[in-house]
Design a protein around this motif. Structure first.
Motif, PDB file in Angstrom:
ATOM      1  N   ALA A   1      51.959 -54.855  -3.382  1.00 43.63           N
ATOM      2  CA  ALA A   1      51.090 -55.548  -4.333  1.00 43.63           C
ATOM      3  C   ALA A   1      50.074 -54.775  -4.849  1.00 43.63           C
ATOM      4  CB  ALA A   1      50.828 -56.795  -3.702  1.00 43.63           C
ATOM      5  N   PHE A   2      49.466 -54.064  -4.239  1.00 48.96           N
ATOM      6  CA  PHE A   2      48.212 -53.235  -4.507  1.00 48.96           C
ATOM      7  C   PHE A   2      48.507 -51.755  -5.010  1.00 48.96           C
ATOM      8  CE2 PHE A   2      45.502 -55.969  -1.533  1.00 48.96           C
ATOM      9  CZ  PHE A   2      45.383 -56.870  -2.469  1.00 48.96           C
ATOM     10  N   VAL A   3      49.711 -51.350  -5.365  1.00 49.57           N
ATOM     11  CA  VAL A   3      49.942 -49.925  -6.032  1.00 49.57           C
ATOM     12  C   VAL A   3      48.943 -49.856  -7.325  1.00 49.57           C
ATOM     13  CG1 VAL A   3      51.708 -48.362  -6.916  1.00 49.57           C
ATOM     14  CG2 VAL A   3      52.439 -49.687  -4.847  1.00 49.57           C
ATOM     15  N   GLY A   4      48.401 -48.780  -7.421  1.00 47.57           N
ATOM     16  CA  GLY A   4      47.858 -48.581  -8.755  1.00 47.57           C
ATOM     17  C   GLY A   4      46.467 -49.246  -8.878  1.00 47.57           C
ATOM     18  N   ARG A   5      46.120 -50.125  -7.892  1.00 49.55           N
ATOM     19  CA  ARG A   5      45.054 -51.015  -8.229  1.00 49.55           C
ATOM     20  C   ARG A   5      43.804 -50.370  -7.645  1.00 49.55           C
ATOM     21  NH1 ARG A   5      46.663 -55.949  -9.810  1.00 49.55           N
ATOM     22  NH2 ARG A   5      48.862 -56.391  -9.398  1.00 49.55           N
ATOM     23  N   SER A   6      42.602 -50.615  -8.226  1.00 51.12           N
ATOM     24  CA  SER A   6      41.066 -50.315  -7.795  1.00 51.12           C
ATOM     25  C   SER A   6      40.722 -50.978  -6.688  1.00 51.12           C
ATOM     26  CB  SER A   6      40.151 -50.365  -8.791  1.00 51.12           C
ATOM     27  OG  SER A   6      39.915 -51.482  -9.311  1.00 51.12           O
ATOM     28  N   GLU A   7      39.728 -50.233  -5.967  1.00 53.25           N
ATOM     29  CA  GLU A   7      39.155 -50.998  -4.748  1.00 53.25           C
ATOM     30  C   GLU A   7      38.510 -52.455  -5.123  1.00 53.25           C
ATOM     31  OE1 GLU A   7      39.004 -51.618  -0.643  1.00 53.25           O
ATOM     32  OE2 GLU A   7      39.722 -49.558  -1.639  1.00 53.25           O
ATOM     33  N   GLU A   8      38.058 -52.507  -6.220  1.00 51.33           N
ATOM     34  CA  GLU A   8      37.635 -53.722  -6.778  1.00 51.33           C
ATOM     35  C   GLU A   8      38.525 -54.815  -6.923  1.00 51.33           C
ATOM     36  OE1 GLU A   8      34.870 -55.403 -10.703  1.00 51.33           O
ATOM     37  OE2 GLU A   8      35.302 -53.182 -10.213  1.00 51.33           O
TER      38      GLU A   8
END
Length: 657
Positions: free
Chosen positions: A82-89
């Motif tokens: 789900a978090f592939v390519g997402r920023s920490e924020e």
């Protein structure tokens, strides 16, 4: 023989063997394998299965049912997708909602994986909340606990992608799904448009597949290492159950292995699929009742003939009659104006194609392998939209090569069976075929089983983008010039049965060649440095570059009279690089070969394995760590040197082909 080989391999050894995803419930099939796996004390066999019946049939000392994932592990699996390519924020903003969704997955790995793939496509908090609050979590209609999770991902698909996914119901569980075949079925149903531009439709179909693949609807994806568009995959068993559930309202009738899925009146069926069933089990008057069918698959059903009524199936676009003992096809088959795919592979008793096949003007894929079909009916040249033609026979009493002139859309694989082509008119006809203009063909086989003029061979120059080439030259006296001058993209080459050729062409010049097999060159006694594509003078050698710069695997089989493989010695060896990427070298049934060239064994530092079988002289030099030249090969990590009987060798070759 295989079981004995397994037994000899593990006998008296302490081993751990993992048998993954076992499905066989037949005790008679399991017992011989079990008896062959008898090792030293302490040996263990670890088996995984989804079936309690398999456990009972096999019998086990220890049974370990797998529990569900912990909440943390389930969240870890979901979040990785789900978090592939997402920023920490973004992760911090969505994490709380994501963990609640992970709880709804109830510790099921496929559910977590599928939901992660779905959430990867959702960017806002609102979209994630919609997934969390979806009423589908409370779905009770579904017959399998996992279906609510799959429904969420399924409902996120567009209508056309849903239809593409549902069409996979025709494949039994654990079946290998070939993407090219699946796309042909999608086209038959009109799921990828009807613009008439087949290239655009193919691109659209590939995008639809990628949409499903990235959401984890398919698994075990494999690509051909030479052709990235040649893709196969499988579906998870639970995904297959889900498709069967979805298909309850589709117009399809599926039969395979004693299982029948019937969802509507046969007169309304649009998809009929029967695999591996008897002709007696097929519905009576089948071909006269399928009024609306678009996809008709009757593979390995014992069909010996087709009724004349098949010509009335005017909506039919995809017809698979593979692996049936059909002797003759009715001419009414040519009335199927809309037919796009005709699959006759494995129909080995079939002796001819219908004379009116030229009337199938929408035909794009003609697949057949029967050696009994010795000619293609005149008029094939009218089928200018043909994409796939697996086999073409030319020569005296067969088809003319000129039939291929306008078939420039051909792609994929083509096998040319060429008989006597020794007349002047044959040369003209070969030029007319314009084979080099078939730029989409990537896999080509020439089988020269008659007398062929040299200018005919030269006129049959393959297209420049060719990746695979196999040449069988029973009655050919020399190699064509184009084999080393025009194939700069070639990656796999087989040369077989050039019985009247005493030497090899300078194949070392091929810049992209990765695998090379030389088989049954019975007149070859000597392999010189011309094979590497070099000459004798030091000045020319220093400017020659690398011989076989990309070659990874080199194999020689059945070269019974081969005696010498020339070595490079003296100053020459300091100016030349030979096969720097070579990983594997195989030599079988070359009894007269006296030695391997030291330069090759020394320069090919990347060599990982060496296999020698049924080569008397080489075995005495390199065998059993006691040979006189063992030190020359001892640096190679994996070495197999064995006396192999000719019968075993022959079966080995057949398996490779």
């Amino acid at each position: 023989m295989l079981l004995q080989r397994v037994k000899n391999t593990v006998s008296e050894k302490r081993f751990l063997i993992v048998l993954d995803d076992v499905r066989t419930e037949d005790h008679s099939k399991w017992e011989p394998l079990k008896n062959s796996l008898q090792g030293a004390p302490g040996s263990r066999i670890l088996m995984t299965t989804r079936s309690d019946r398999v456990v009972r049939v096999i019998g086990t000392d220890t049974r370990q049912p797998l529990g569900k994932l912990s909440e943390q592990d389930c969240w870890s699996l979901l979040s990785k997708r789900a978090f592939v390519g997402r920023s920490e924020e973004e992760r911090e903003r969505l994490e709380d909602i994501g963990k609640k969704i992970a709880l709804n997955c109830k510790g099921l790995p496929l559910a977590a994986k599928t939901m992660g793939s779905l959430l990867c496509l959702k960017d806002t908090i609102e979209e994630w909340l919609n997934v969390l609050k979806s009423p589908l979590w409370q779905l009770e209609e579904a017959t399998v606990e996992l279906f609510p999770h799959l429904y969420l991902s399924y409902n996120d698909l567009s209508p056309v992608v849903k239809r593409c996914f549902s069409s996979c119901v025709i494949y039994p569980k654990d079946t290998l799904i070939r993407l090219d075949e699946l796309i042909r079925i999608w086209m038959a149903h009109g799921y990828v448009g009807s613009s008439g531009n087949v290239d655009l439709m193919q691109i659209m179909a590939f995008k639809l597949f990628k949409n499903l693949e990235m959401r984890s609807f398919f698994r075990e994806l494999k690509r051909d290492k030479y052709d990235g568009s040649n893709i196969s995959c499988k579906m998870h068993d639970i995904m297959h159950d889900f498709i069967n559930y979805l298909s309850k309202d589709d117009y399809c009738l599926i039969m395979y292995g004693g299982v029948e899925i019937t969802n509507c009146d046969i007169r309304k069926v649009r998809t009929f699929c029967a695999r591996n069933v008897t002709q007696q089990s097929l519905p009576s008057n089948l071909f006269s009742r399928l009024k609306c069918v678009r996809v008709l698959i009757a593979s390995n059903c014992g069909l010996q003939e087709l009724p004349q009524e098949i010509g009335k199936l005017i909506h039919l676009r995809y017809l698979d009659l593979s692996f049936n003992p059909i002797i003759e096809l009715p001419e009414t088959l040519c009335d199927l104006y809309n037919l796009q795919t005709l699959d006759l592979r494995g129909c080995r008793f079939l002796s001819a194609l219908p004379q009116g096949i030229y009337k199938l003007i929408n035909l794009r894929h003609l697949l057949f392998t029967s050696q009994g079909i010795r000619s293609i009916p005149q008029g094939l040249e009218r089928l200018t939209g043909l994409w796939t033609l697996t086999r073409f026979v030319a020569g005296r009493g067969a088809s003319k090569l000129g039939y291929l002139e306008k078939l420039n859309q051909l792609r994929g694989s083509l096998s040319l069976i060429l008989g006597d082509l020794n007349g002047l008119e044959d040369s003209v006809d070969a030029e007319k075929a314009e084979l080099k203009n078939k730029i989409h063909i990537q896999d080509l086989e020439f089988n020269f089983n008659g007398e062929v003029r040299v200018d005919v061979m030269e006129a049959l120059q393959p297209p420049p983008n060719l990746h695979h080439l196999k040449i069988i030259g029973f009655m050919v006296t020399q190699f064509p010039v184009w084999i080393t001058t025009s194939l700069n993209s070639l990656r796999f080459l087989v040369i077989q049965s050039f019985n009247d050729c005493s030497c090899l062409p300078p194949l070392g010049k091929l810049p992209m060649l990765e695998e090379l097999e030389i088989l049954f060159m019975t007149s070859m006694k000597y392999v010189g440095n011309e094979f590497l594509g070099i000459t004798k003078t030091i000045q020319e050698i220093s400017n020659a570059g690398t011989a076989f710069p990309k070659l990874r695997k080199l194999s020689f089989f059945g070269c019974a009279n081969w005696e010498k493989w020339e070595d490079i010695t003296g100053d020459e060896k300091d100016h030349l690089l030979i096969m720097p990427c070579l990983r594997g070298l195989e030599i079988f049934t070359c009894n007269k070969l006296k030695a391997l060239p030291h330069c090759l064994l020394r320069m090919a530092s990347s060599l990982e394995y060496l296999k020698i079988g049924n080569c008397k002289n080489l075995i005495s030099l390199y065998g059993d760590r006691t040979g006189d030249e063992w030190d020359k090969i001892s640096h190679i990590p994996h070495i197999e040197v064995a006396r192999v009987s000719r019968n075993i060798f022959s079966r080995h070759i057949l398996r490779r082909r």
